[in-house]
Design an enzyme around this catalytic site. Sequence first.
Site, PDB file in Angstrom:
ATOM      1  N   ASN A   1     -10.210  -0.071  -0.021  1.00 40.51           N
ATOM      2  CA  ASN A   1      -8.749   0.031  -0.005  1.00 40.51           C
ATOM      3  C   ASN A   1      -8.208  -0.518  -1.332  1.00 40.51           C
ATOM      4  O   ASN A   1      -8.305  -1.720  -1.585  1.00 40.51           O
ATOM      5  CB  ASN A   1      -8.220  -0.776   1.181  1.00 40.51           C
ATOM      6  CG  ASN A   1      -6.710  -0.734   1.307  1.00 40.51           C
ATOM      7  OD1 ASN A   1      -6.000  -0.312   0.395  1.00 40.51           O
ATOM      8  ND2 ASN A   1      -6.204  -1.187   2.446  1.00 40.51           N
TER       9      ASN A   1
ATOM     10  N   CYS B   1       0.813  -1.233   0.000  1.00 38.63           N
ATOM     11  CA  CYS B   1       0.000   0.000   0.000  1.00 38.63           C
ATOM     12  C   CYS B   1       0.842   1.277   0.000  1.00 38.63           C
ATOM     13  O   CYS B   1       0.327   2.358  -0.262  1.00 38.63           O
ATOM     14  CB  CYS B   1      -0.968   0.001   1.172  1.00 38.63           C
ATOM     15  SG  CYS B   1      -2.054  -1.429   1.194  1.00 38.63           S
TER      16      CYS B   1
ATOM     17  N   HIS C   1      -2.987   7.154   2.341  1.00 36.96           N
ATOM     18  CA  HIS C   1      -3.466   5.874   1.827  1.00 36.96           C
ATOM     19  C   HIS C   1      -4.862   5.624   2.394  1.00 36.96           C
ATOM     20  O   HIS C   1      -5.117   5.865   3.573  1.00 36.96           O
ATOM     21  CB  HIS C   1      -2.494   4.761   2.256  1.00 36.96           C
ATOM     22  CG  HIS C   1      -3.052   3.392   2.027  1.00 36.96           C
ATOM     23  ND1 HIS C   1      -3.601   3.020   0.819  1.00 36.96           N
ATOM     24  CD2 HIS C   1      -3.168   2.316   2.848  1.00 36.96           C
ATOM     25  CE1 HIS C   1      -4.020   1.772   0.917  1.00 36.96           C
ATOM     26  NE2 HIS C   1      -3.778   1.328   2.137  1.00 36.96           N
TER      27      HIS C   1
HETATM   28  N1  ACO Z   1     -18.738  -8.287   9.364  1.00 38.06           N
HETATM   29  C1  ACO Z   1     -19.174  -8.559  10.608  1.00 38.06           C
HETATM   30  N2  ACO Z   1     -18.351  -8.928  11.604  1.00 38.06           N
HETATM   31  C2  ACO Z   1     -17.041  -9.019  11.321  1.00 38.06           C
HETATM   32  C3  ACO Z   1     -16.535  -8.756  10.042  1.00 38.06           C
HETATM   33  C4  ACO Z   1     -17.434  -8.391   9.045  1.00 38.06           C
HETATM   34  N3  ACO Z   1     -17.041  -8.097   7.792  1.00 38.06           N
HETATM   35  N4  ACO Z   1     -15.193  -8.944  10.071  1.00 38.06           N
HETATM   36  C5  ACO Z   1     -14.878  -9.304  11.320  1.00 38.06           C
HETATM   37  N5  ACO Z   1     -15.980  -9.363  12.075  1.00 38.06           N
HETATM   38  C6  ACO Z   1     -16.084  -9.710  13.486  1.00 38.06           C
HETATM   39  C7  ACO Z   1     -14.924 -10.550  13.960  1.00 38.06           C
HETATM   40  O1  ACO Z   1     -15.153 -11.908  13.722  1.00 38.06           O
HETATM   41  C8  ACO Z   1     -14.900 -10.223  15.433  1.00 38.06           C
HETATM   42  O2  ACO Z   1     -15.892 -10.981  16.052  1.00 38.06           O
HETATM   43  P1  ACO Z   1     -15.698 -11.567  17.551  1.00 38.06           P
HETATM   44  O3  ACO Z   1     -15.533 -10.354  18.431  1.00 38.06           O
HETATM   45  O4  ACO Z   1     -16.955 -12.332  17.804  1.00 38.06           O
HETATM   46  O5  ACO Z   1     -14.462 -12.399  17.481  1.00 38.06           O
HETATM   47  C9  ACO Z   1     -15.345  -8.787  15.462  1.00 38.06           C
HETATM   48  O6  ACO Z   1     -16.020  -8.524  14.236  1.00 38.06           O
HETATM   49  C10 ACO Z   1     -14.173  -7.832  15.549  1.00 38.06           C
HETATM   50  O7  ACO Z   1     -14.752  -6.607  15.752  1.00 38.06           O
HETATM   51  P2  ACO Z   1     -13.929  -5.379  16.221  1.00 38.06           P
HETATM   52  O8  ACO Z   1     -12.867  -5.770  17.208  1.00 38.06           O
HETATM   53  O9  ACO Z   1     -14.888  -4.323  16.642  1.00 38.06           O
HETATM   54  O10 ACO Z   1     -13.226  -4.958  14.885  1.00 38.06           O
HETATM   55  P3  ACO Z   1     -12.256  -3.772  14.731  1.00 38.06           P
HETATM   56  O11 ACO Z   1     -12.857  -2.556  15.287  1.00 38.06           O
HETATM   57  O12 ACO Z   1     -10.891  -4.180  15.161  1.00 38.06           O
HETATM   58  O13 ACO Z   1     -12.241  -3.626  13.166  1.00 38.06           O
HETATM   59  C11 ACO Z   1     -10.885  -3.952  11.237  1.00 38.06           C
HETATM   60  C12 ACO Z   1     -11.663  -4.624  12.363  1.00 38.06           C
HETATM   61  C13 ACO Z   1     -11.868  -3.142  10.400  1.00 38.06           C
HETATM   62  C14 ACO Z   1     -10.242  -5.005  10.353  1.00 38.06           C
HETATM   63  C15 ACO Z   1      -9.828  -3.031  11.864  1.00 38.06           C
HETATM   64  O14 ACO Z   1      -9.021  -3.751  12.755  1.00 38.06           O
HETATM   65  C16 ACO Z   1      -8.980  -2.384  10.817  1.00 38.06           C
HETATM   66  O15 ACO Z   1      -9.429  -1.591  10.034  1.00 38.06           O
HETATM   67  N6  ACO Z   1      -7.680  -2.675  10.809  1.00 38.06           N
HETATM   68  C17 ACO Z   1      -6.821  -2.165   9.793  1.00 38.06           C
HETATM   69  C18 ACO Z   1      -6.817  -3.154   8.722  1.00 38.06           C
HETATM   70  C19 ACO Z   1      -6.608  -2.566   7.361  1.00 38.06           C
HETATM   71  O16 ACO Z   1      -6.967  -1.453   7.061  1.00 38.06           O
HETATM   72  N7  ACO Z   1      -6.054  -3.372   6.524  1.00 38.06           N
HETATM   73  C20 ACO Z   1      -5.875  -2.996   5.182  1.00 38.06           C
HETATM   74  C21 ACO Z   1      -4.572  -3.430   4.676  1.00 38.06           C
HETATM   75  S1  ACO Z   1      -3.313  -2.618   5.454  1.00 38.06           S
HETATM   76  C22 ACO Z   1      -3.224  -1.141   4.866  1.00 38.06           C
HETATM   77  O17 ACO Z   1      -3.746  -0.846   3.848  1.00 38.06           O
HETATM   78  C23 ACO Z   1      -2.491  -0.202   5.690  1.00 38.06           C
END
Ligand code: ACO
Length: 318
Positions: A275, A112, A245
Amino acid sequence: MYSRIIGTGSYLPERVLTNQDLEKMVETSDEWIRTRTGITQRHIAREDQSASDLAMLASLNAMTAAGVTSKDIDLIIVATTTPDMVFPSTACILQDKLGVENCPAFDVQAVCSGFVYALATADMFVSSGKCRNALVVGSEIYSRILNWNDRSTCVLFGDGAGAVVLSQSDEPGILSSHLHASGHYRDVLSVPGSISGGIIRGNPYINMDGGAVFKFAVKVLEDVAHEAIAENQLQTSDIDWLIPHQANIRIIRSTAQKLGIPLDKVVITVDKHGNTSAASIPLALDIAVRDGRIHKDQLIMLEGVGGGFTWGAVLLRW
Ligand code: ACO
């Protein structure tokens, strides 16, 4: 001698995949995706399109905006994590599709942060006088490396391409670039699969520790912005446009807040594009140029972070 961006372009595939569409594919909800990521829709490439096809359409738009033709281009750098094939590079395939004759052409793989790495590299060629007009492209088809049964990753990404023409100039342009990497974190975000003996070995889909990515991204996006500002003896209040980004609206908001930059000075496209990895910054830049937000002499900060980890910033005067 300096380098300046003289034209921008982008391309998004026609097919739009909304959060409502995803609700029918995996156990998720529009509400979960919007509140956690800010994303409402993303674009998905056709089966017969490759990263070089998206790159070509974005490049033609950038070249038209810059008033240059294929004869004027003397360097091509493509940032991509989803190349057309193992080799030749997507840059060489793009060169052929654009009809650009004999010039250096190569890919940059910094996930990215790829566009920031590619632009910083092109700046070295152009500002040193080695090249006159560099075509710098970010192009991605992430839909091909997503496990569409994994709701924790498939909702986050989209396909697209953005391009700029970077040319020699008497006035700045790019003021400075700042690149970093730490392979120590390589397992946090990866597509670990590889091809060996004609078979895919290991997982060929995105593997991510979302929470760890989030924390790291916010920290380094703040650090590298301060590094660029300090080197140029400026203040964050001097920045007219922050173009980060586009991974997640919460990462973007936290970064802006830590830097003390109001959100109305931040270009945001993650809601409509998801993204798009190396394509996200040039896509956002092109949109803000074309809708008239970006004006001559404004100070613009481009910054990215991605798998590796890699991160970096380019500070430029428009
Ligand atoms: N729909 C519904 N529920 C979901 C989904 C979904 N699509 N995906 C995960 N969940 C659930 C999980 O299973 C978990 O459930 P559990 O608590 O029963 O185990 C729960 O949601 C997790 O929820 P949160 O902890 O509230 O999630 P969080 O606020 O951490 O958000 C996310 C997750 C969006 C992935 C966040 O951590 C994030 O944005 N991280 C950065 C990741 C990123 O941007 N990556 C891109 C590549 S890297 C880059 O470009 C820099």
